[in-house]
Motif scaffolding. Structure first.
Motif, PDB file in Angstrom:
ATOM      1  N   LEU A  92     -10.714   2.572  -1.651  1.00  0.00           N
ATOM      2  CA  LEU A  92      -9.769   2.023  -2.621  1.00  0.00           C
ATOM      3  C   LEU A  92     -10.497   1.582  -3.884  1.00  0.00           C
ATOM      4  N   TYR A  93     -11.640   0.904  -3.706  1.00  0.00           N
ATOM      5  CA  TYR A  93     -12.399   0.450  -4.884  1.00  0.00           C
ATOM      6  C   TYR A  93     -12.865   1.633  -5.726  1.00  0.00           C
TER       7      TYR A  93
ATOM      8  N   PRO B 149      -5.269  -0.213  -6.493  1.00  0.00           N
ATOM      9  CA  PRO B 149      -6.355   0.098  -5.548  1.00  0.00           C
ATOM     10  C   PRO B 149      -7.490  -0.924  -5.546  1.00  0.00           C
TER      11      PRO B 149
ATOM     12  N   LEU C 288       0.826  -1.210   0.000  1.00  0.00           N
ATOM     13  CA  LEU C 288       0.000   0.000   0.000  1.00  0.00           C
ATOM     14  C   LEU C 288       0.858   1.257   0.000  1.00  0.00           C
TER      15      LEU C 288
ATOM     16  N   TRP D 222       2.802   1.733  -3.179  1.00  0.00           N
ATOM     17  CA  TRP D 222       1.883   2.165  -4.236  1.00  0.00           C
ATOM     18  C   TRP D 222       1.664   3.671  -4.156  1.00  0.00           C
TER      19      TRP D 222
ATOM     20  N   GLY E  30     -10.043   3.223  -7.637  1.00  0.00           N
ATOM     21  CA  GLY E  30      -9.682   2.381  -8.777  1.00  0.00           C
ATOM     22  C   GLY E  30     -10.694   2.498  -9.899  1.00  0.00           C
TER      23      GLY E  30
ATOM     24  N   GLY F 259      -6.232  -3.797  -3.698  1.00  0.00           N
ATOM     25  CA  GLY F 259      -6.198  -3.393  -2.296  1.00  0.00           C
ATOM     26  C   GLY F 259      -7.570  -3.484  -1.649  1.00  0.00           C
ATOM     27  N   PHE F 260      -8.623  -3.147  -2.385  1.00  0.00           N
ATOM     28  CA  PHE F 260      -9.990  -3.284  -1.885  1.00  0.00           C
ATOM     29  C   PHE F 260     -10.292  -4.732  -1.525  1.00  0.00           C
TER      30      PHE F 260
END
Length: 317
Positions: free
Chosen positions: A227-228, A206, A171, A174, A231, A209-210
């Motif tokens: 995050l979602y 992202p 994370l 990134w 993205g 990551g979600f």
């Protein structure tokens, strides 16, 4: 044999796109309650492709070690080597429900491979004498994003603290890379035409990551949802560049379209599942259909390029 000399490490992107596609089909069949199953034959097909690509690259390593070393020291090509770790990790996810023991073995192989490549490549970033701003492009996310994949199956296979460790590393790296990549895109000369498809990689971290944070927390959280949505925004932003993508000549970097779409489709299925909202149901269907069209197109264009002997040739310049 001369074509073997020029067999590129970027062929691993084909394997990554296909194994992610297999996982997307597995998730689709579960969430959408499809009346048929394709993920198993897709998985076998992907396994054949992976064995073929890795076999050819190992043969290149034996016969042309100098060329392999040159790729590993190249500021852009070196970032494709950690794809090997992602193949292990996503293979672990595919087998998680059907072969948990093998899934765990693949997961550990992925963890070890990801850590090794991550340390080597990030060390090269810190101390170097060859990297320039024009070398930077979204493919630099590849060595980082594998860390974020680890927790997805990791919560099932080992103490969650190890998954938190890798999630944290992925994370924060990134965030660092996102800042400098956007700086490069906005304030420096444009990314070379050949590498423009790598812009799709921007929305992969992202959305993965979600998925990872949702698994780590045992359910949806505001942070995971952020995050979602970020993205998803990046995906929509990149779609505004569609006229640019349509003008590009096909080459292997086109496979950069595949894995980010795999990840977005899987994340959208998960969002539809946990939210229960019709919007995400239809969004997941739309992304999944787009993914299928893209994979079919990439396979056709790749096979045609192989037939025309357009791939595995010496690069210009």
């Amino acid at each position: 044999m001369d074509r073997l000399r020029h067999f590129p490490i970027s062929f691993l992107a084909v394997c990554l796109g296909l194994i992610g596609f297999t996982l997307a089909w597995q998730k689709a069949e579960h969430v959408l309650q499809l009346p048929f199953s394709l993920w198993r034959p897709l998985g076998w097909f992907t396994l054949v492709v992976i064995v073929l690509v890795l076999g050819l690259y190992l043969l290149k390593l034996v016969r042309y070690p100098r060329e392999v070393r040159a790729e590993f020291q190249h500021p852009i090509k070196m970032n494709f080597f950690p794809i090997l770790a992602k193949l292990f990790l996503i293979g672990s996810l595919v087998l998680l429900a059907v072969a948990p023991a093998l899934s765990k073995q693949l997961w550990w192989a992925g963890v070890i491979t990801q850590f090794a490549f991550g340390m080597i490549i990030m060390s090269a970033w810190i101390r170097h004498d060859k990297f320039e701003v024009h070398h930077l492009n979204p493919s630099w996310f590849i060595p980082v994003v594998g860390n974020v994949i680890i927790p997805i199956a990791g919560v099932k296979h080992f103490n969650p603290e190890l998954s938190w460790f890798f999630f944290s590393v992925g994370l924060f790296w990134w965030l660092v890379l996102m800042s400098i990549v956007m700086n490069r895109i906005i304030f420096h000369r444009p990314i070379p035409q050949k590498l423009i498809p790598t812009l799709f990689i921007l929305f992969a971290p992202p959305v993965i990551g979600f998925i990872a944070l949702t698994k780590l927390m045992g359910g949806p959280t505001p942070g995971a949802n952020m995050l979602y949505y970020f993205g998803l925004f990046l995906f929509l932003l990149i779609l505004t560049q569609l006229p640019v993508f349509l003008k590009l000549k096909f080459n292997l970097p086109w496979w950069a379209y595949s894995f980010p779409l795999d990840a977005l489709a899987i994340a959208s299925f998960l969002m539809a599942e946990i939210s229960g909202l019709a919007f995400f149901h239809w969004l997941s269907w739309g992304v999944f259909l787009l993914l299928n069209l893209v994979i079919v197109l990439l396979l056709v264009l790749t096979l045609r390029a192989i037939g025309r002997r357009d791939l595995c040739v010496e690069e210009e310049g």
